[in-house]
Write a protein that holds these residues in place. Structure first.
Motif, PDB file in Angstrom:
ATOM      1  N   ILE A  23      37.347  -9.122  25.232  1.00 54.54           N
ATOM      2  CA  ILE A  23      38.009  -7.857  25.587  1.00 54.54           C
ATOM      3  C   ILE A  23      38.155  -7.040  24.300  1.00 54.54           C
ATOM      4  CG2 ILE A  23      40.105  -6.761  26.505  1.00 54.54           C
ATOM      5  CD1 ILE A  23      40.631  -9.391  28.071  1.00 54.54           C
ATOM      6  N   VAL A  24      37.764  -5.784  24.378  1.00 55.81           N
ATOM      7  CA  VAL A  24      37.965  -4.859  23.244  1.00 55.81           C
ATOM      8  C   VAL A  24      38.595  -3.577  23.795  1.00 55.81           C
ATOM      9  CG1 VAL A  24      35.995  -5.700  21.874  1.00 55.81           C
ATOM     10  CG2 VAL A  24      35.642  -3.846  23.489  1.00 55.81           C
ATOM     11  N   ARG A  25      39.191  -2.794  22.903  1.00 57.04           N
ATOM     12  CA  ARG A  25      39.708  -1.496  23.325  1.00 57.04           C
ATOM     13  C   ARG A  25      39.159  -0.416  22.408  1.00 57.04           C
ATOM     14  NH1 ARG A  25      43.542   0.168  26.596  1.00 57.04           N
ATOM     15  NH2 ARG A  25      44.885  -1.686  26.671  1.00 57.04           N
ATOM     16  N   LYS A  26      38.652   0.641  23.017  1.00 56.51           N
ATOM     17  CA  LYS A  26      38.128   1.765  22.233  1.00 56.51           C
ATOM     18  C   LYS A  26      39.231   2.303  21.323  1.00 56.51           C
ATOM     19  CE  LYS A  26      36.091   6.280  22.785  1.00 56.51           C
ATOM     20  NZ  LYS A  26      35.930   7.433  23.643  1.00 56.51           N
ATOM     21  N   ASN A  30      30.239 -11.551  27.749  1.00 53.76           N
ATOM     22  CA  ASN A  30      30.449 -10.346  28.573  1.00 53.76           C
ATOM     23  C   ASN A  30      31.572  -9.552  27.924  1.00 53.76           C
ATOM     24  OD1 ASN A  30      28.675 -11.305  30.606  1.00 53.76           O
ATOM     25  ND2 ASN A  30      30.314 -12.663  31.295  1.00 53.76           N
ATOM     26  N   VAL A  31      31.327  -8.282  27.685  1.00 56.32           N
ATOM     27  CA  VAL A  31      32.344  -7.479  26.993  1.00 56.32           C
ATOM     28  C   VAL A  31      33.061  -6.556  27.982  1.00 56.32           C
ATOM     29  CG1 VAL A  31      32.755  -5.767  25.182  1.00 56.32           C
ATOM     30  CG2 VAL A  31      31.040  -7.562  24.826  1.00 56.32           C
ATOM     31  N   THR A  32      34.377  -6.654  28.020  1.00 53.89           N
ATOM     32  CA  THR A  32      35.199  -5.727  28.800  1.00 53.89           C
ATOM     33  C   THR A  32      35.761  -4.701  27.820  1.00 53.89           C
ATOM     34  OG1 THR A  32      35.861  -7.500  30.300  1.00 53.89           O
ATOM     35  CG2 THR A  32      37.254  -5.519  30.282  1.00 53.89           C
ATOM     36  N   MET A  33      35.388  -3.435  28.028  1.00 59.06           N
ATOM     37  CA  MET A  33      35.839  -2.376  27.105  1.00 59.06           C
ATOM     38  C   MET A  33      36.952  -1.568  27.762  1.00 59.06           C
ATOM     39  SD  MET A  33      35.234  -0.320  24.331  1.00 59.06           S
ATOM     40  CE  MET A  33      33.586   0.077  23.806  1.00 59.06           C
ATOM     41  N   LEU A  34      38.124  -1.589  27.165  1.00 58.07           N
ATOM     42  CA  LEU A  34      39.256  -0.837  27.721  1.00 58.07           C
ATOM     43  C   LEU A  34      39.290   0.577  27.157  1.00 58.07           C
ATOM     44  CD1 LEU A  34      41.962  -3.653  27.434  1.00 58.07           C
ATOM     45  CD2 LEU A  34      40.379  -3.177  29.309  1.00 58.07           C
ATOM     46  N   GLU A  35      39.931   1.452  27.907  1.00 65.24           N
ATOM     47  CA  GLU A  35      40.064   2.853  27.492  1.00 65.24           C
ATOM     48  C   GLU A  35      40.953   2.987  26.260  1.00 65.24           C
ATOM     49  OE1 GLU A  35      38.641   5.642  28.741  1.00 65.24           O
ATOM     50  OE2 GLU A  35      37.481   4.126  29.805  1.00 65.24           O
ATOM     51  N   ALA A  36      40.713   4.029  25.485  1.00 64.27           N
ATOM     52  CA  ALA A  36      41.576   4.297  24.324  1.00 64.27           C
ATOM     53  C   ALA A  36      42.998   4.592  24.803  1.00 64.27           C
ATOM     54  CB  ALA A  36      41.020   5.488  23.550  1.00 64.27           C
ATOM     55  N   GLU A  37      43.970   4.177  24.014  1.00 64.97           N
ATOM     56  CA  GLU A  37      45.398   4.392  24.334  1.00 64.97           C
ATOM     57  C   GLU A  37      46.026   5.220  23.224  1.00 64.97           C
ATOM     58  OE1 GLU A  37      47.425   3.919  26.680  1.00 64.97           O
ATOM     59  OE2 GLU A  37      46.373   2.514  27.990  1.00 64.97           O
ATOM     60  N   GLU A  38      46.065   6.530  23.396  1.00 64.80           N
ATOM     61  CA  GLU A  38      46.550   7.402  22.322  1.00 64.80           C
ATOM     62  C   GLU A  38      48.008   7.151  21.919  1.00 64.80           C
ATOM     63  OE1 GLU A  38      44.911   9.279  20.350  1.00 64.80           O
ATOM     64  OE2 GLU A  38      42.997   9.206  21.420  1.00 64.80           O
ATOM     65  N   GLU A  39      48.762   6.596  22.855  1.00 60.69           N
ATOM     66  CA  GLU A  39      50.182   6.344  22.594  1.00 60.69           C
ATOM     67  C   GLU A  39      50.407   5.315  21.481  1.00 60.69           C
ATOM     68  OE1 GLU A  39      53.638   4.592  25.441  1.00 60.69           O
ATOM     69  OE2 GLU A  39      51.766   5.210  26.403  1.00 60.69           O
ATOM     70  N   PHE A  40      49.388   4.455  21.284  1.00 56.84           N
ATOM     71  CA  PHE A  40      49.532   3.371  20.314  1.00 56.84           C
ATOM     72  C   PHE A  40      48.402   3.406  19.273  1.00 56.84           C
ATOM     73  CE2 PHE A  40      51.565   1.798  24.217  1.00 56.84           C
ATOM     74  CZ  PHE A  40      52.832   1.549  23.711  1.00 56.84           C
ATOM     75  N   ILE A  59      48.132  -6.157  30.251  1.00 58.45           N
ATOM     76  CA  ILE A  59      48.485  -7.131  31.291  1.00 58.45           C
ATOM     77  C   ILE A  59      47.560  -7.050  32.516  1.00 58.45           C
ATOM     78  CG2 ILE A  59      50.319  -7.863  32.894  1.00 58.45           C
ATOM     79  CD1 ILE A  59      52.329  -7.150  30.674  1.00 58.45           C
ATOM     80  N   ASP A  60      47.282  -5.845  32.986  1.00 59.56           N
ATOM     81  CA  ASP A  60      46.432  -5.721  34.179  1.00 59.56           C
ATOM     82  C   ASP A  60      45.052  -6.336  33.943  1.00 59.56           C
ATOM     83  OD1 ASP A  60      48.445  -4.517  35.529  1.00 59.56           O
ATOM     84  OD2 ASP A  60      47.644  -2.474  35.385  1.00 59.56           O
ATOM     85  N   THR A  61      44.538  -6.147  32.743  1.00 60.58           N
ATOM     86  CA  THR A  61      43.218  -6.718  32.430  1.00 60.58           C
ATOM     87  C   THR A  61      43.296  -8.243  32.385  1.00 60.58           C
ATOM     88  OG1 THR A  61      42.786  -4.760  31.116  1.00 60.58           O
ATOM     89  CG2 THR A  61      41.318  -6.639  30.772  1.00 60.58           C
ATOM     90  N   ILE A  62      44.348  -8.760  31.767  1.00 64.85           N
ATOM     91  CA  ILE A  62      44.513 -10.223  31.692  1.00 64.85           C
ATOM     92  C   ILE A  62      44.592 -10.794  33.110  1.00 64.85           C
ATOM     93  CG2 ILE A  62      46.080 -12.088  30.930  1.00 64.85           C
ATOM     94  CD1 ILE A  62      44.619 -10.757  28.571  1.00 64.85           C
ATOM     95  N   LYS A  63      45.238 -10.044  34.005  1.00 65.84           N
ATOM     96  CA  LYS A  63      45.383 -10.519  35.392  1.00 65.84           C
ATOM     97  C   LYS A  63      44.060 -10.579  36.149  1.00 65.84           C
ATOM     98  CE  LYS A  63      50.228  -9.713  36.186  1.00 65.84           C
ATOM     99  NZ  LYS A  63      51.307  -9.044  36.889  1.00 65.84           N
ATOM    100  N   THR A  64      43.055  -9.911  35.646  1.00 71.84           N
ATOM    101  CA  THR A  64      41.753 -10.034  36.307  1.00 71.84           C
ATOM    102  C   THR A  64      41.059 -11.348  35.920  1.00 71.84           C
ATOM    103  OG1 THR A  64      40.490  -8.867  34.599  1.00 71.84           O
ATOM    104  CG2 THR A  64      41.433  -7.503  36.343  1.00 71.84           C
ATOM    105  N   PHE A  65      41.573 -11.986  34.882  1.00 68.46           N
ATOM    106  CA  PHE A  65      40.977 -13.260  34.435  1.00 68.46           C
ATOM    107  C   PHE A  65      41.849 -14.474  34.755  1.00 68.46           C
ATOM    108  CE2 PHE A  65      38.992 -10.105  31.595  1.00 68.46           C
ATOM    109  CZ  PHE A  65      37.660 -10.468  31.710  1.00 68.46           C
ATOM    110  N   PHE A  66      43.171 -14.280  34.847  1.00 69.56           N
ATOM    111  CA  PHE A  66      44.093 -15.409  35.040  1.00 69.56           C
ATOM    112  C   PHE A  66      45.084 -15.135  36.172  1.00 69.56           C
ATOM    113  CE2 PHE A  66      42.750 -15.661  30.618  1.00 69.56           C
ATOM    114  CZ  PHE A  66      42.438 -17.012  30.481  1.00 69.56           C
TER     115      PHE A  66
END
Ligand code: CIR
Length: 256
Positions: A6-9, A49-59, A94-101
């Protein structure tokens, strides 16, 4: 073997990421994006397999996904980062983790415990946890308790100088450990076959093992030579823009 990453832009606010080295200047966002894409390409070459998450400007530091979760072969632990500006960052994964566990395989570090994934080094079923400015005694206690429930073990490693445990020590499988600075002499690591990283290249100690390939940062020739000599395939990725805000190869992904 790792199957998933898992990576995040990186977000534009990356320029305001926490740094201990302002003298290196601010990251160049466009360059950071190019480096991130190259990092993802390198990971793909390792067969994950790479899951790319959207950028989070808040952080500003949210591309450093390693700090917000620790993923073991039994389950995932959502952390509670000690850095104030990052403390709420785990909510975004958390939502992404829930897709795996399933829920029974997801545990949480809770206040007053703090823990950041950069302080956790996995060696098979054992997890070394750095006690740092970001990870406290209570966080480590909770973490080890969770591991125990899953039949895994953990132990504390006190840090004196670096930000996170993996800033200075990284396991690349086959009993091989890259060590720099304060970790060279630590008794906890006496039984490993150590690759000693010279002070001038200490940033290069933060390498990642992904399915028999070691990804190393560009510009650290003695690390490159030593890792190749140890028999690994090597991929090189430039992380200069992340280095400016204390980030490196391991922080940029969750591998499991
Ligand atoms: C921070 O200070 O939290 C970020 N600027 C860098 C995080 C690096 N993460 C890591 O070593 N795991």
């Amino acid at each position: 073997m790792f199957t998933n990453v898992i990576v995040r832009k990186p977000c534009r606010a990356l320029l305001d990421g926490i740094t201990s080295a302002p003298e290196l200047g601010k990251p160049d966002y466009d360059k950071a994006l190019i480096q991130h894409a190259a990092y993802v390409e390198a990971l793909k070459k390792c067969g994950v397999n790479v899951t790319m998450l959207e950028a989070e400007e808040e952080f500003p530091d949210s591309c450093f996904v390693e700090d917000v979760s620790v993923i073991t072969r039994k389950g995932a632990i959502i952390t509670n980062p000690g850095a104030a500006s990052r403390n709420k960052e785990p909510e975004k994964i958390i939502d992404t983790i829930k897709t795996f566990f399933t829920d029974d395989r997801i545990a949480y570090i809770k206040a007053p415990g703090t823990l950041e994934g950069g302080d956790v080094m996995m060696v098979g079923d054992h997890f070394y946890v750095g006690r740092s400015a970001r990870t406290n005694e209570e966080g480590i206690r909770q973490f080890i308790e969770i591991l125990k429930g899953w039949g895994l073990t953990g132990s504390e490693v006190p840090l004196e100088k670096v930000l996170h445990l993996k800033t200075g020590v990284n396991y690349i499988e086959n009993n091989n450990l890259l060590v720099a600075g304060e970790f060279i002499e630590k008794p906890e690591f006496a039984d490993y076959s150590k690759i000693i990283v010279p002070e001038s290249e200490s940033y290069g100690a933060n390498c990642i093992w992904v399915n028999d390939t070691v990804i190393i940062a560009e510009g650290y020739p003695s690390v490159l030579e030593a890792v190749e000599k140890a028999g690994y395939k090597v991929l090189i990725v430039d992380t200069s823009e992340y280095r400016k805000i204390d980030g490196g190869l391991s922080c940029l992904s969750l591998r499991f």
